[in-house]
Design a protein around this motif. Structure first.
Motif, PDB file in Angstrom:
ATOM      1  N   ASP A  21       0.841  -1.216   0.000  1.00  0.00           N
ATOM      2  CA  ASP A  21       0.000   0.000   0.000  1.00  0.00           C
ATOM      3  C   ASP A  21       0.865   1.250   0.000  1.00  0.00           C
ATOM      4  O   ASP A  21       0.562   2.238  -0.667  1.00  0.00           O
ATOM      5  CB  ASP A  21      -0.905   0.001   1.238  1.00  0.00           C
ATOM      6  CG  ASP A  21      -2.140  -0.868   1.032  1.00  0.00           C
ATOM      7  OD1 ASP A  21      -2.395  -1.249  -0.123  1.00  0.00           O
ATOM      8  OD2 ASP A  21      -2.818  -1.174   2.020  1.00  0.00           O
ATOM      9  N   ARG A  22       1.965   1.190   0.751  1.00  0.00           N
ATOM     10  CA  ARG A  22       2.854   2.353   0.804  1.00  0.00           C
ATOM     11  C   ARG A  22       3.690   2.482  -0.470  1.00  0.00           C
ATOM     12  O   ARG A  22       4.079   3.571  -0.874  1.00  0.00           O
ATOM     13  CB  ARG A  22       3.763   2.258   2.039  1.00  0.00           C
ATOM     14  CG  ARG A  22       3.010   2.399   3.353  1.00  0.00           C
ATOM     15  CD  ARG A  22       3.964   2.569   4.534  1.00  0.00           C
ATOM     16  NE  ARG A  22       4.746   1.370   4.795  1.00  0.00           N
ATOM     17  CZ  ARG A  22       4.342   0.386   5.599  1.00  0.00           C
ATOM     18  NH1 ARG A  22       3.159   0.463   6.203  1.00  0.00           N
ATOM     19  NH2 ARG A  22       5.109  -0.660   5.801  1.00  0.00           N
ATOM     20  N   PHE A  50       2.584   1.700  -3.457  1.00  0.00           N
ATOM     21  CA  PHE A  50       1.678   2.156  -4.508  1.00  0.00           C
ATOM     22  C   PHE A  50       0.664   3.139  -3.915  1.00  0.00           C
ATOM     23  O   PHE A  50      -0.531   2.856  -3.841  1.00  0.00           O
ATOM     24  CB  PHE A  50       0.939   0.963  -5.134  1.00  0.00           C
ATOM     25  CG  PHE A  50       1.822   0.009  -5.878  1.00  0.00           C
ATOM     26  CD1 PHE A  50       2.131   0.214  -7.211  1.00  0.00           C
ATOM     27  CD2 PHE A  50       2.360  -1.104  -5.240  1.00  0.00           C
ATOM     28  CE1 PHE A  50       2.946  -0.664  -7.901  1.00  0.00           C
ATOM     29  CE2 PHE A  50       3.169  -1.984  -5.921  1.00  0.00           C
ATOM     30  CZ  PHE A  50       3.479  -1.769  -7.259  1.00  0.00           C
ATOM     31  N   PRO A  51       1.108   4.322  -3.487  1.00  0.00           N
ATOM     32  CA  PRO A  51       0.211   5.240  -2.780  1.00  0.00           C
ATOM     33  C   PRO A  51      -0.913   5.785  -3.647  1.00  0.00           C
ATOM     34  O   PRO A  51      -1.941   6.215  -3.137  1.00  0.00           O
ATOM     35  CB  PRO A  51       1.148   6.355  -2.308  1.00  0.00           C
ATOM     36  CG  PRO A  51       2.279   6.316  -3.285  1.00  0.00           C
ATOM     37  CD  PRO A  51       2.459   4.876  -3.640  1.00  0.00           C
ATOM     38  N   GLU A  52      -0.722   5.752  -4.989  1.00  0.00           N
ATOM     39  CA  GLU A  52      -1.753   6.340  -5.834  1.00  0.00           C
ATOM     40  C   GLU A  52      -2.926   5.398  -6.055  1.00  0.00           C
ATOM     41  O   GLU A  52      -3.921   5.755  -6.671  1.00  0.00           O
ATOM     42  CB  GLU A  52      -1.162   6.750  -7.197  1.00  0.00           C
ATOM     43  CG  GLU A  52      -0.657   5.591  -8.046  1.00  0.00           C
ATOM     44  CD  GLU A  52       0.799   5.240  -7.755  1.00  0.00           C
ATOM     45  OE1 GLU A  52       1.487   4.788  -8.688  1.00  0.00           O
ATOM     46  OE2 GLU A  52       1.237   5.430  -6.601  1.00  0.00           O
ATOM     47  N   TYR A  53      -2.805   4.137  -5.589  1.00  0.00           N
ATOM     48  CA  TYR A  53      -3.870   3.174  -5.766  1.00  0.00           C
ATOM     49  C   TYR A  53      -4.655   3.016  -4.473  1.00  0.00           C
ATOM     50  O   TYR A  53      -4.140   3.247  -3.375  1.00  0.00           O
ATOM     51  CB  TYR A  53      -3.303   1.820  -6.199  1.00  0.00           C
ATOM     52  CG  TYR A  53      -2.638   1.878  -7.545  1.00  0.00           C
ATOM     53  CD1 TYR A  53      -3.400   1.822  -8.721  1.00  0.00           C
ATOM     54  CD2 TYR A  53      -1.270   2.036  -7.664  1.00  0.00           C
ATOM     55  CE1 TYR A  53      -2.803   1.911  -9.956  1.00  0.00           C
ATOM     56  CE2 TYR A  53      -0.653   2.128  -8.903  1.00  0.00           C
ATOM     57  CZ  TYR A  53      -1.429   2.062 -10.047  1.00  0.00           C
ATOM     58  OH  TYR A  53      -0.836   2.159 -11.272  1.00  0.00           O
ATOM     59  N   GLU A  54      -5.889   2.575  -4.600  1.00  0.00           N
ATOM     60  CA  GLU A  54      -6.725   2.354  -3.423  1.00  0.00           C
ATOM     61  C   GLU A  54      -6.136   1.241  -2.570  1.00  0.00           C
ATOM     62  O   GLU A  54      -5.693   0.216  -3.095  1.00  0.00           O
ATOM     63  CB  GLU A  54      -8.149   1.980  -3.864  1.00  0.00           C
ATOM     64  CG  GLU A  54      -9.111   1.834  -2.695  1.00  0.00           C
ATOM     65  CD  GLU A  54     -10.528   1.528  -3.181  1.00  0.00           C
ATOM     66  OE1 GLU A  54     -11.380   1.229  -2.347  1.00  0.00           O
ATOM     67  OE2 GLU A  54     -10.755   1.600  -4.406  1.00  0.00           O
TER      68      GLU A  54
END
Length: 581
Positions: free
Chosen positions: A69-70, A72-76
């Motif tokens: 998650d960190r 790919f911050p631009e993804y949900e």
């Protein structure tokens, strides 16, 4: 995106080949592959994921998902912490996220999992230093070395899968032993099935024979007839020569021909007269070398007369053909495992398939674990390992201190020259990660009592333990004896020559040599010291140079067998009276 994900999880010690890209098409039905990417429809994705083998515990999944998650911050966000219910025995989620599973904690947890199921975890987790080697770009041939148990073969397998994912050509993974390729192919197919069909796992001689057949070169390999030719040559030329002053055993001089003359591709006496005889202790003056050469020529004449080839001829023919077809080979890369057991001609052959192309040749091995006489240096093969293209692993992941100390005690006084030309002491420093293994020493006054103790130990194994248990022997004769003994005691046996790496509820049985590259939770070595010299009875000064060479080789083979053990190393001995000795 896959490359970004690989880089992100590499900091957790996850192998890049454990990241499998998947693209899902909403509203469609599809099940296909495009390169390494699997394409699935929304109805196919569930069954496909459920069919995959479970490799991670739920808490590890949470940490990896949070880490991604960190990355790919631009993804949900994945919200894995809410999507996955913790198992009943797991602590509450707030405890899991309270610093318990930071990066260091996850690495430690991954190591603990690997110790519980070593083969399975090879498919997913490596030490970050190993991951770096798997992903590294090398400007030419490279080598990975290190003491026993440091994960050289594991890195080699992951490297082969990594290269297969990033090239269009085929990858050749080759070793000297003919049983290892089956096992390694099984491991890689489970580890990275998407590329398994693009990696050829072969023994050097079987690959060479197939290569020659494809080139239209006739091969008439017949070991028994070749041995008969040598026996006649020894009778006619060697038996009454000055060679018997150094060693009367014809086997020593057959090894000289196999590993020094033909193994190095020597074709003239002038070259043999001055060549360094690596890992051969006996000093040969010119008359002795002349006698060896006469024996060699007599053997070759008789072999040719009978119209047969020996194993060295196969490699020499393949090398000549490979050099003739430079630039026409189909392999993008070659990975060589246990390189120290190959002859110089064998290494030249594999080098000829890819040359000095970047990432083309990876040599994996350790000179201390050489189990065959003779030797070479990489420089003899025209291979230049410069700078960081020579990497040494220092962390032992397999053996506990007790087991490793017992094994090192066997070879502590035997320094060795590695294939890079460096003289290395027998006892080397390594960092240990495992501490629970132990050594069991059993000494009995008679062979029957010794064998009974072995059977009792094997019968007492818990259910399912036979699948990760091996009985290793120094000779084919001993293997036959213990196969009969175990089968009469209703203990299932799987010979190492038939073992393919798949779990089987049977005790593995084989030679020290065939155990190379493998590991087991429990290793039993019956009468392990039967072939070892006893210094108290035979002072070193009274042992011939060839005798010391044989003793050193026997110790190296025993060392290899002992270091196959992870949890239990069982060492059996028979204390025969002096008169029987």
């Amino acid at each position: 995106m896959t490359k970004v994900a690989e880089s992100a999880v590499a900091s957790l010690g996850m192998s890049p080949v454990a990241v499998q890209p998947l693209m899902v098409f909403a509203g469609h039905r599809v099940d296909a592959e495009l390169g390494r990417v699997r394409l699935l429809g929304e109805h196919e994705v569930g069954p496909a994921l459920l069919s995959e083998r479970h490799r991670l515990r739920p808490e590890s999944v949470r940490v990896i998902a949070d880490h991604l998650d960190r990355a790919f911050p631009e993804y949900e966000g994945a919200f894995a912490t809410r999507a996955i219910s913790p198992p009943p025995q797991a602590p509450p989620q707030e405890e899991l996220s309270d610093g318990l599973f930071d990066l260091d904690g996850l690495r430690e947890a991954a190591l603990e999992e690997a110790l519980r199921a070593p083969i399975e975890q090879w498919m997913t987790f490596l030490h970050p230093d190993q991951v770096a080697l798997v992903r590294r770009n090398w400007a030419g041939p490279a080598r990975i070395s290190g003491p026993a148990g440091t994960g050289k073969t594991v890195v080699g397998l992951h490297r082969a899968a990594h290269l297969a994912q990033r090239t269009t050509g085929r990858i050749l993974y080759v070793t000297f032993a003919n049983n290892l390729p089956r096992v390694q192919a099984t491991f890689l197919k489970a580890m990275s099935p998407a590329v398994a069909d693009r990696i050829d796992f072969r023994s050097l001689h079987s690959w060479s024979q197939e290569f020659l057949r494809d080139c239209g070169v006739s091969v008439r390999l017949h070991g028994e007839r070749a041995q008969t030719a040598f026996s006649l040559a020894w009778k006619n030329v060697g038996r009454d020569s000055c060679l018997t002053e150094i060693d009367p055993a014809p086997g020593y001089w057959k090894e000289e021909i196999d590993h020094v003359i033909k193994g190095r591709g020597i074709t003239s006496f002038e070259e043999y007269a001055t060549v360094p005889r690596r890992r051969r202790r006996a000093s040969l003056r010119r008359p002795h070398r002349e006698a060896v050469w006469a024996l060699y020529e007599a053997y070759e004449a008789l072999r040719v007369e009978r119209g047969v080839h020996d194993f060295n001829d196969v490699l020499s023919l393949a090398l000549a053909e490979a050099l003739r077809r430079t630039g026409q080979h189909r392999y993008a890369a070659v990975v060589v495992d246990e390189v120290q057991d190959l002859t110089l001609v064998g290494v030249r052959l594999l080098h000829a398939l890819v040359g000095d192309t970047p990432n083309g040749l990876l040599l994996v091995g350790d000179g201390q674990q050489a189990v065959y006489p003779g030797g070479f240096r990489l420089s003899d093969a025209g291979i230049d390992i410069r700078g960081d293209r020579g990497q040494v692993l220092h962390i032992n992941y397999r053996n506990s201190k007790e087991i490793l100390d017992a094994a090192l005690a066997v070879v502590a006084e035997d320094s060795f020259e590695d294939i890079d030309g460096l003289r290395t002491p027998g006892r080397r420093d390594v960092d240990l990660t495992y501490h629970d293994g132990h050594v069991i020493r059993v000494s009995k006054p008679t062979p029957s009592e010794h064998d009974q103790a072995l059977l009792e130990a094997l019968h007492s194994l818990p259910p399912g333990a036979r699948a990760d248990t091996a009985v290793l022997c120094p000779s084919m004769r001993a293997i036959g004896r213990y196969q009969r003994l175990l089968e009469r005691a209703s203990i299932p046996v799987c010979l190492l020559e038939h073992y393919d790496g798949r779990p089987v509820d049977a005790v593995k049985l084989g030679s020290y040599r065939r155990a190379k590259g493998l590991e087991f939770k429990r290793v039993y070595l019956p009468e392990h010291d039967a072939t070892m010299p006893d210094g108290s009875r035979t002072p070193d000064a009274e042992v011939s140079e060839t005798g010391r060479e044989r003793n050193e080789l026997s110790r190296s083979q025993l060392f290899v067998a002992m270091t196959r053990a992870r949890d239990v190393l069982w060492l059996g001995s028979v204390n025969r009276p002096s008169a029987e000795r």
